[in-house]
Motif scaffolding. Structure first.
Motif, PDB file in Angstrom:
ATOM      1  N   HIS A 148      26.899  41.677  84.627  1.00 16.26           N
ATOM      2  CA  HIS A 148      26.532  40.519  85.444  1.00 16.26           C
ATOM      3  C   HIS A 148      25.590  40.952  86.561  1.00 16.26           C
ATOM      4  O   HIS A 148      25.771  42.003  87.162  1.00 16.26           O
ATOM      5  CB  HIS A 148      27.779  39.872  86.029  1.00 16.26           C
ATOM      6  CG  HIS A 148      28.689  39.313  84.982  1.00 16.26           C
ATOM      7  ND1 HIS A 148      28.419  38.135  84.327  1.00 16.26           N
ATOM      8  CD2 HIS A 148      29.831  39.787  84.438  1.00 16.26           C
ATOM      9  CE1 HIS A 148      29.367  37.902  83.454  1.00 16.26           C
ATOM     10  NE2 HIS A 148      30.244  38.896  83.492  1.00 16.26           N
ATOM     11  N   GLY A 149      24.591  40.149  86.820  1.00 10.69           N
ATOM     12  CA  GLY A 149      23.656  40.428  87.896  1.00 10.69           C
ATOM     13  C   GLY A 149      22.430  41.211  87.484  1.00 10.69           C
ATOM     14  O   GLY A 149      21.515  41.373  88.279  1.00 10.69           O
ATOM     15  N   VAL A 150      22.398  41.736  86.264  1.00  8.92           N
ATOM     16  CA  VAL A 150      21.213  42.483  85.812  1.00  8.92           C
ATOM     17  C   VAL A 150      20.077  41.504  85.564  1.00  8.92           C
ATOM     18  O   VAL A 150      18.966  41.690  86.050  1.00  8.92           O
ATOM     19  CB  VAL A 150      21.528  43.314  84.549  1.00  8.92           C
ATOM     20  CG1 VAL A 150      20.278  43.997  84.032  1.00  8.92           C
ATOM     21  CG2 VAL A 150      22.601  44.336  84.855  1.00  8.92           C
ATOM     22  N   VAL A 151      20.345  40.454  84.802  1.00  9.69           N
ATOM     23  CA  VAL A 151      19.364  39.394  84.559  1.00  9.69           C
ATOM     24  C   VAL A 151      19.936  38.113  85.150  1.00  9.69           C
ATOM     25  O   VAL A 151      20.942  37.593  84.689  1.00  9.69           O
ATOM     26  CB  VAL A 151      19.090  39.214  83.046  1.00  9.69           C
ATOM     27  CG1 VAL A 151      18.106  38.083  82.825  1.00  9.69           C
ATOM     28  CG2 VAL A 151      18.559  40.498  82.451  1.00  9.69           C
ATOM     29  N   LYS A 152      19.289  37.613  86.197  1.00  8.86           N
ATOM     30  CA  LYS A 152      19.762  36.414  86.885  1.00  8.86           C
ATOM     31  C   LYS A 152      19.053  35.155  86.397  1.00  8.86           C
ATOM     32  O   LYS A 152      19.631  34.080  86.360  1.00  8.86           O
ATOM     33  CB  LYS A 152      19.565  36.555  88.391  1.00  8.86           C
ATOM     34  CG  LYS A 152      20.356  37.711  88.977  1.00  8.86           C
ATOM     35  CD  LYS A 152      20.006  37.936  90.418  1.00  8.86           C
ATOM     36  CE  LYS A 152      20.704  39.193  90.909  1.00  8.86           C
ATOM     37  NZ  LYS A 152      20.203  39.633  92.198  1.00  8.86           N
ATOM     38  N   ARG A 153      17.791  35.301  86.036  1.00  3.17           N
ATOM     39  CA  ARG A 153      17.014  34.149  85.555  1.00  3.17           C
ATOM     40  C   ARG A 153      15.948  34.657  84.575  1.00  3.17           C
ATOM     41  O   ARG A 153      15.623  35.841  84.561  1.00  3.17           O
ATOM     42  CB  ARG A 153      16.387  33.387  86.712  1.00  3.17           C
ATOM     43  CG  ARG A 153      15.485  34.214  87.578  1.00  3.17           C
ATOM     44  CD  ARG A 153      15.097  33.498  88.873  1.00  3.17           C
ATOM     45  NE  ARG A 153      14.441  34.419  89.757  1.00  3.17           N
ATOM     46  CZ  ARG A 153      15.040  35.270  90.576  1.00  3.17           C
ATOM     47  NH1 ARG A 153      16.345  35.297  90.622  1.00  3.17           N
ATOM     48  NH2 ARG A 153      14.358  36.084  91.334  1.00  3.17           N
ATOM     49  N   MET A 154      15.434  33.704  83.786  1.00  2.00           N
ATOM     50  CA  MET A 154      14.416  34.053  82.800  1.00  2.00           C
ATOM     51  C   MET A 154      13.168  33.226  83.046  1.00  2.00           C
ATOM     52  O   MET A 154      13.248  32.054  83.398  1.00  2.00           O
ATOM     53  CB  MET A 154      14.931  33.775  81.379  1.00  2.00           C
ATOM     54  CG  MET A 154      16.033  34.705  80.930  1.00  2.00           C
ATOM     55  SD  MET A 154      16.705  34.288  79.310  1.00  2.00           S
ATOM     56  CE  MET A 154      15.338  34.705  78.264  1.00  2.00           C
ATOM     57  N   LEU A 203      15.301  25.944  76.149  1.00  2.00           N
ATOM     58  CA  LEU A 203      16.526  25.195  75.886  1.00  2.00           C
ATOM     59  C   LEU A 203      17.741  26.121  75.723  1.00  2.00           C
ATOM     60  O   LEU A 203      18.847  25.774  76.102  1.00  2.00           O
ATOM     61  CB  LEU A 203      16.363  24.334  74.634  1.00  2.00           C
ATOM     62  CG  LEU A 203      15.355  23.187  74.730  1.00  2.00           C
ATOM     63  CD1 LEU A 203      15.176  22.517  73.374  1.00  2.00           C
ATOM     64  CD2 LEU A 203      15.806  22.178  75.764  1.00  2.00           C
ATOM     65  N   LEU A 204      17.517  27.303  75.157  1.00  2.00           N
ATOM     66  CA  LEU A 204      18.594  28.280  74.938  1.00  2.00           C
ATOM     67  C   LEU A 204      18.798  29.234  76.115  1.00  2.00           C
ATOM     68  O   LEU A 204      19.619  30.140  76.025  1.00  2.00           O
ATOM     69  CB  LEU A 204      18.299  29.107  73.686  1.00  2.00           C
ATOM     70  CG  LEU A 204      18.300  28.391  72.346  1.00  2.00           C
ATOM     71  CD1 LEU A 204      17.823  29.332  71.258  1.00  2.00           C
ATOM     72  CD2 LEU A 204      19.687  27.877  72.051  1.00  2.00           C
ATOM     73  N   GLN A 205      18.080  29.044  77.185  1.00  2.00           N
ATOM     74  CA  GLN A 205      18.074  29.996  78.289  1.00  2.00           C
ATOM     75  C   GLN A 205      19.478  30.264  78.848  1.00  2.00           C
ATOM     76  O   GLN A 205      19.839  31.415  79.098  1.00  2.00           O
ATOM     77  CB  GLN A 205      17.160  29.472  79.395  1.00  2.00           C
ATOM     78  CG  GLN A 205      16.996  30.407  80.551  1.00  2.00           C
ATOM     79  CD  GLN A 205      15.945  29.914  81.524  1.00  2.00           C
ATOM     80  OE1 GLN A 205      15.359  28.857  81.346  1.00  2.00           O
ATOM     81  NE2 GLN A 205      15.702  30.687  82.546  1.00  2.00           N
ATOM     82  N   GLY A 206      20.285  29.250  79.039  1.00  2.00           N
ATOM     83  CA  GLY A 206      21.640  29.435  79.572  1.00  2.00           C
ATOM     84  C   GLY A 206      22.505  30.286  78.665  1.00  2.00           C
ATOM     85  O   GLY A 206      23.238  31.172  79.127  1.00  2.00           O
ATOM     86  N   GLN A 207      22.420  30.025  77.352  1.00  2.00           N
ATOM     87  CA  GLN A 207      23.202  30.798  76.398  1.00  2.00           C
ATOM     88  C   GLN A 207      22.723  32.245  76.329  1.00  2.00           C
ATOM     89  O   GLN A 207      23.527  33.175  76.230  1.00  2.00           O
ATOM     90  CB  GLN A 207      23.110  30.169  75.009  1.00  2.00           C
ATOM     91  CG  GLN A 207      23.753  28.802  74.921  1.00  2.00           C
ATOM     92  CD  GLN A 207      23.492  28.138  73.587  1.00  2.00           C
ATOM     93  OE1 GLN A 207      22.881  28.727  72.698  1.00  2.00           O
ATOM     94  NE2 GLN A 207      23.950  26.907  73.448  1.00  2.00           N
ATOM     95  N   LEU A 208      21.417  32.448  76.395  1.00  2.00           N
ATOM     96  CA  LEU A 208      20.875  33.813  76.363  1.00  2.00           C
ATOM     97  C   LEU A 208      21.297  34.604  77.596  1.00  2.00           C
ATOM     98  O   LEU A 208      21.647  35.779  77.495  1.00  2.00           O
ATOM     99  CB  LEU A 208      19.351  33.774  76.248  1.00  2.00           C
ATOM    100  CG  LEU A 208      18.782  33.208  74.943  1.00  2.00           C
ATOM    101  CD1 LEU A 208      17.271  33.152  75.005  1.00  2.00           C
ATOM    102  CD2 LEU A 208      19.249  34.029  73.759  1.00  2.00           C
ATOM    103  N   LEU A 209      21.271  33.962  78.761  1.00  2.00           N
ATOM    104  CA  LEU A 209      21.698  34.642  79.984  1.00  2.00           C
ATOM    105  C   LEU A 209      23.168  35.036  79.908  1.00  2.00           C
ATOM    106  O   LEU A 209      23.563  36.116  80.372  1.00  2.00           O
ATOM    107  CB  LEU A 209      21.447  33.757  81.206  1.00  2.00           C
ATOM    108  CG  LEU A 209      19.991  33.621  81.650  1.00  2.00           C
ATOM    109  CD1 LEU A 209      19.861  32.587  82.752  1.00  2.00           C
ATOM    110  CD2 LEU A 209      19.455  34.958  82.120  1.00  2.00           C
ATOM    111  N   THR A 210      24.002  34.169  79.331  1.00  2.00           N
ATOM    112  CA  THR A 210      25.424  34.484  79.179  1.00  2.00           C
ATOM    113  C   THR A 210      25.628  35.663  78.244  1.00  2.00           C
ATOM    114  O   THR A 210      26.436  36.555  78.524  1.00  2.00           O
ATOM    115  CB  THR A 210      26.179  33.248  78.644  1.00  2.00           C
ATOM    116  OG1 THR A 210      25.931  32.139  79.503  1.00  2.00           O
ATOM    117  CG2 THR A 210      27.664  33.503  78.566  1.00  2.00           C
ATOM    118  N   LYS A 211      24.896  35.701  77.118  1.00  2.00           N
ATOM    119  CA  LYS A 211      25.008  36.816  76.174  1.00  2.00           C
ATOM    120  C   LYS A 211      24.555  38.128  76.804  1.00  2.00           C
ATOM    121  O   LYS A 211      25.194  39.164  76.635  1.00  2.00           O
ATOM    122  CB  LYS A 211      24.157  36.547  74.930  1.00  2.00           C
ATOM    123  CG  LYS A 211      24.735  35.548  73.975  1.00  2.00           C
ATOM    124  CD  LYS A 211      23.806  35.437  72.768  1.00  2.00           C
ATOM    125  CE  LYS A 211      24.311  34.464  71.758  1.00  2.00           C
ATOM    126  NZ  LYS A 211      23.400  34.354  70.599  1.00  2.00           N
TER     127      LYS A 211
END
Length: 183
Positions: free
Chosen positions: A150-156, A135-143
């Motif tokens: 940007h581009g280091v972690v694209k998805r989890m 559920l928090l995946q979007g916020q974690l990716l932004t942080k």
């Protein structure tokens, strides 16, 4: 042809007084430069020469210069870029600063496992935390993108805890396991 012009082509006259001798030497140098096709009074400078003899050591001027002391961080980032280490260092920052990136509470219950091709695999301590991380995946990716780049972690990819294995030892009973306790 005047005496001044003849002296300019032949060279300075040693019997002339000091000021006249300097004028004659300058006129001779200009004549030689014109003969070579160089415009007198104009020097060609490259960015690396700074108008100095490269073999002679001189102090840099008041402006910034490539020879001035550089901050260690700038030198290390230039070294990492030149050697192609930038991507691996960014990947290492995700693992090294995990608690700072996602927060202490999340870091207690989730650990990064691997980072390949922009996909970060995270193992949660329980299925409830795995659901919460999804559920928090979007916020974690932004942080993570704000801190590391940007581009280091694209998805989890988030995994819960692994189930116990019933396959133990060399000799085991084949099947789904003890069915009397797990319905």
């Amino acid at each position: 042809m005047s005496a001044t012009q003849s002296d300019a082509t032949t060279g300075p006259n040693e019997n002339a007084p000091g000021r006249d001798l300097a004028r004659q030497a300058l006129a001779a140098a200009r004549a030689k430069a014109e003969a070579r096709g160089v415009e007198p009074g104009v020097r060609k400078r490259t960015a690396g020469q700074f108008g100095q003899n490269p073999r002679r050591r001189r102090w840099s001027g008041p402006g910034s210069d490539a020879r001035d002391p550089q901050p260690l961080g700038r030198l290390m980032s230039r070294l990492a870029t030149d050697r192609g280490w930038s991507q691996r260092l960014a990947d290492g920052q995700v693992f090294g600063q995990w608690a700072k990136l996602v927060g202490e509470e999340v870091a207690e219950h989730a650990q990064p496992v691997s980072l390949k091709d922009g996909e970060l695999t995270v193992r949660a301590s329980s299925t409830a935390w795995a659901t919460q991380l999804r559920l928090l995946q979007g916020q974690l990716l932004t942080k993570i993108a704000a801190a590391v780049g940007h581009g280091v972690v694209k998805r989890m990819r988030i995994h819960g805890p692994t189930a116990p294995s019933w396959r133990k030892g060399l000799r085991h009973v084949s099947g789904r396991g003890p069915r009397d306790t797990y319905g």
